[in-house]
Each structure stands twice: as C-alpha cells, then as structure tokens.
Write a protein that holds these residues in place. Sequence first.
Motif, PDB file in Angstrom:
ATOM      1  N   THR A 395       6.847  -0.961   3.701  1.00 43.56           N
ATOM      2  CA  THR A 395       5.345  -0.720   3.750  1.00 43.56           C
ATOM      3  C   THR A 395       5.226   0.437   4.897  1.00 43.56           C
ATOM      4  N   ASN A 398      -0.946   4.665   4.933  1.00 41.65           N
ATOM      5  CA  ASN A 398      -1.484   5.719   3.664  1.00 41.65           C
ATOM      6  C   ASN A 398      -2.379   6.756   4.822  1.00 41.65           C
ATOM      7  N   ARG A 423      -0.735   8.618  -0.643  1.00 42.81           N
ATOM      8  CA  ARG A 423      -0.365   7.892  -1.847  1.00 42.81           C
ATOM      9  C   ARG A 423       0.382   8.339  -2.776  1.00 42.81           C
ATOM     10  N   THR A 427       4.300   7.284  -3.510  1.00 43.14           N
ATOM     11  CA  THR A 427       4.689   7.071  -5.061  1.00 43.14           C
ATOM     12  C   THR A 427       5.889   7.717  -5.394  1.00 43.14           C
ATOM     13  N   VAL A 443       4.350  -0.382  -6.691  1.00 45.49           N
ATOM     14  CA  VAL A 443       3.578   0.019  -5.409  1.00 45.49           C
ATOM     15  C   VAL A 443       2.241  -0.641  -5.442  1.00 45.49           C
ATOM     16  N   SER A 444       1.697  -0.990  -4.170  1.00 41.28           N
ATOM     17  CA  SER A 444       0.354  -1.561  -4.094  1.00 41.28           C
ATOM     18  C   SER A 444      -0.169  -1.142  -2.523  1.00 41.28           C
ATOM     19  N   GLY A 445      -1.272  -1.564  -2.413  1.00 44.80           N
ATOM     20  CA  GLY A 445      -1.888  -1.242  -1.047  1.00 44.80           C
ATOM     21  C   GLY A 445      -2.060  -2.723  -0.419  1.00 44.80           C
ATOM     22  N   GLN A 458       0.329   1.045   2.656  1.00 39.26           N
ATOM     23  CA  GLN A 458       0.977   1.191   1.115  1.00 39.26           C
ATOM     24  C   GLN A 458       2.154   0.302   1.449  1.00 39.26           C
TER      25      GLN A 458
END
Length: 466
Positions: A395, A398, A423, A427, A443-445, A458
């Motif tokens: 993590t 962002n 972001r 990525t 990948v997520s938030g 992130q």
Amino acid sequence: MLLNITLHKNQAANYQPADLGFLLHKHPDKVQEFELSYGKAHVLYPELTEQFCTASLLVEVDPINLVRSFKGPASNRQLEQYVNDRPYVANSFLSVAIAKIFRSAMAGQCQNKPELAEAKLPFTIELAALPCRGGTELLEKLFKPLGYEITAEAIGLDDQFTEWGDSHYFKVKLTNQCRLADLLSHLYVLIPVLDKDKHYWINEEEIEKLLRKGGDWLKLHPEKFLIIRRYLNFRQRYTRLAINQLTTEVAANNTADNQEEKIEKPLSLNKQRIDQVLTTLVSLPVKKVLDIGCGDGKLLKQLFNSKQFTQATGLDVSSQALAIAENRLKLDRLPEHQQARVNLLHGSLLCRDARIKDFDAICCIEVVEHVDEDRLPALEKVLFDYAKAPYIIVTTPNSEYNQRFGLEPGQVRHPDHRFEWSRQQFTEWTRLIADKYHYNVTVSGLGEVDQELGQPTQMAVFTLHE
C-alpha cells in the motif's frame, strides 16, 4: 553468583513484605529450580519477617559445558575459557537469568496485586561479588542518577597476601524506593556494563535489547553514552547505531508520525488500511505472514488475534518501534506456546536476509514511499526476487488525493516520504514488477472514494504465477 532482593515494610503503605512473592511470581514457601542454557538457577527465600522479605536468585554456571557448546568465534586463550570468574560473579549470565526467571516482574505484571507492581517500594539489592572495572566511581555514575544509595566494599585479591591489594570485585548493596520492574531493568542493563565482558557474541540484536530493556530511563540518564558503549563492548558501529536511534529517531518519528496521523485522522485511514489488509489476508490460503516495516505492531496484533495465522513476524529498522510493538503485543505476558506465534526482527528491507524467506505472504504497508527512488530497485529485488512470497501486498498514498487534505501540489503527507505516486504511476510500477518477477497483480484503492481524485490510499496484491 548470588543476587538478593529485599522488600522492606513501610508502615504508611498497605502491603506486607511477603507480597514480594506476588511481585516476583515466585512462592516464598518453595525452592524453585530453572534450567538455563549455561547451567541452573534457583529462587528461594532465606528470610521472611514482618519487617522484610528477601528473595535470592542463585545462578550456577557450568563453564566446561558452556565452552564445549559455544558456537561463537574461537578464542586464542584456550585456558581462559575453562578457568575464569564466570560461575562466581555477577555478570551477563545473571542478566539473562533475571530476564528469563523474573520476566513477568520486569514487564510490570502482577495479577494478584497489580497496584503493587506500579507502586514505588523500598528495596535493597545485594550482590555478593560484582565486577566493576571502574571502581566505586563508576558505580556511583551509573546508579546514583537512578536514585540508589550505594555501599560498596572492595574484595581483596588474597586474604593472606594483603599487600597484593584489592581486586576489581566488590560486595555491593543498593537501596532505592522504586518500581520492581524498573529495578530489574536497571540491573539487567547495568550489570554487563560494569563487567564489560559479555559472555555471548555481540550483534545488532543487542541494540534492540538495550533500547527495549533500557526504556525511558536510559534516554534521561546523564551517562547514557557510557552505558551504550560498554553494553555493546565498545563496538563502534553498533554504538553509533544505538546512540543515533536513542537521541534522534524517537523525537523525529514521533513528530513525523503525528503529522501524518493528524492529516489522515478525519478518515481514520490507518485503521482502514489495517482492516483491509487483514480482510485480504484472511481470504487467501496463507498461515505465515511477514509485515515489513511493521512499526508499532498494529497489523501484527490483528494477525495474532486470528486463529488462521500460525506465524506473525514483524521486521523494522527502528528498535524503538519494535519496543512499542512488543508492548502492544504484550509478549512478556504470553505463555511460551503463544510467544512462538509472534516474532519481531530488527533489520532493513533493502538487505537480503534469510529470516524473511519462506513466508506465505508479505505485507509492505506504507513503506515504499520512505525509500529513496534510486534505491527502489534494491527493495524490489529483495522483496520480489529474494523473498518471493506467494502473495505480496503493498500500500502507498495516492498523491492526487492530497489536495483534499489541504496540501499544496508537491507537498507530501509525511516529512520522511521520498515521493508519493499518482494512481497512474503506481499502476505502471506494479505492472512492471509483475512482468519482471512473474506475478499477477490486482490494484485497488482504500478509503473514501472521490470521483475526481480517487481514494486516499492505493493497494496492490501480487500473486506469484504457479
């Protein structure tokens, strides 16, 4: 070697001298024996009256078995390994025995009378033979700032040949009104300092032990630099590391962490991160987890509380952070079979370290942004090629979301952040890593969604190709 601890009666206080048994977790009516790697220890109570209670710790060292089982570097002085003062005088063997046998007392734990563990009580300490290379002057430098009154009697080299003078051994009595946990901590650290001849190999783990056992009193001690140097056997590199950590790290980290926490507090981001990482780990077929950059141990605590995980290990470059984590996890209060489920390691994520291999999952929470960008390849190599866990979770902030925190363009949330990625940058980095080291990545938030700026944190979950 012999250590006597006496608790005296104070008429104004509501306790009995026999309560020393509760404080030490050792019953006054029993003689108890403990196996040590270098011999045996015995705890007994030779005197108990209405006015005082004395507990004795007697440690027997087997020097022949010790030298035969020793795995450190060989000595050129072979005879000295068999003929020495180790079994007879208070030294680092006694410190190890104190930490093991009075572990709960050192942690300030007293289940039956917790108020006594926090009380400042009148104690007397007697050491039958204490090496003191520095004489009574050194004794006073070390113990007087901690509130002790000192009586020291030099022991002659030979009773028949008095002209030979005195040895560097002393019969010592120390009196103080303090917490028992503090008293044991003082003895644990300062006995090896006085002896200046620790029986085991010195490495970086000794820095961690010193700062953890020294606690707050070491930071305030006027002779803290002398204590550090002698405790670490004058190893210059370790001494510098310990002094730097003691004098600068705590203040700097507290200030910086408070700043980041203050910025993110309205969203409780730290808790959300821990919860989401834990939820992700629970969904995966993993049992052994390594938290790199574990900090104060929040994730480790959650892992320990889950029955799914058989091993929760934390690694951090900060000894102070590890000490806080140890306190959070209450390691000193856990039974031995539970202690085996948690491990704290002092080290750097930029170095190949055999201890970080063979884990089912590795977590790297809010860590990569603390690394200089030109050193990221070293981190990547260690994490994704050397350790190469089946699952790796990363993590990072962002940077686009920072304006919602009122930060100016280019301003970071934490003064130690070397960078913060957008972001798109994050990525792209995760895809390059996945392709290079044969991982799949998702990948997520984390946190509240902003339609324009995304989420404040992130997260990438890397899964190793079968």
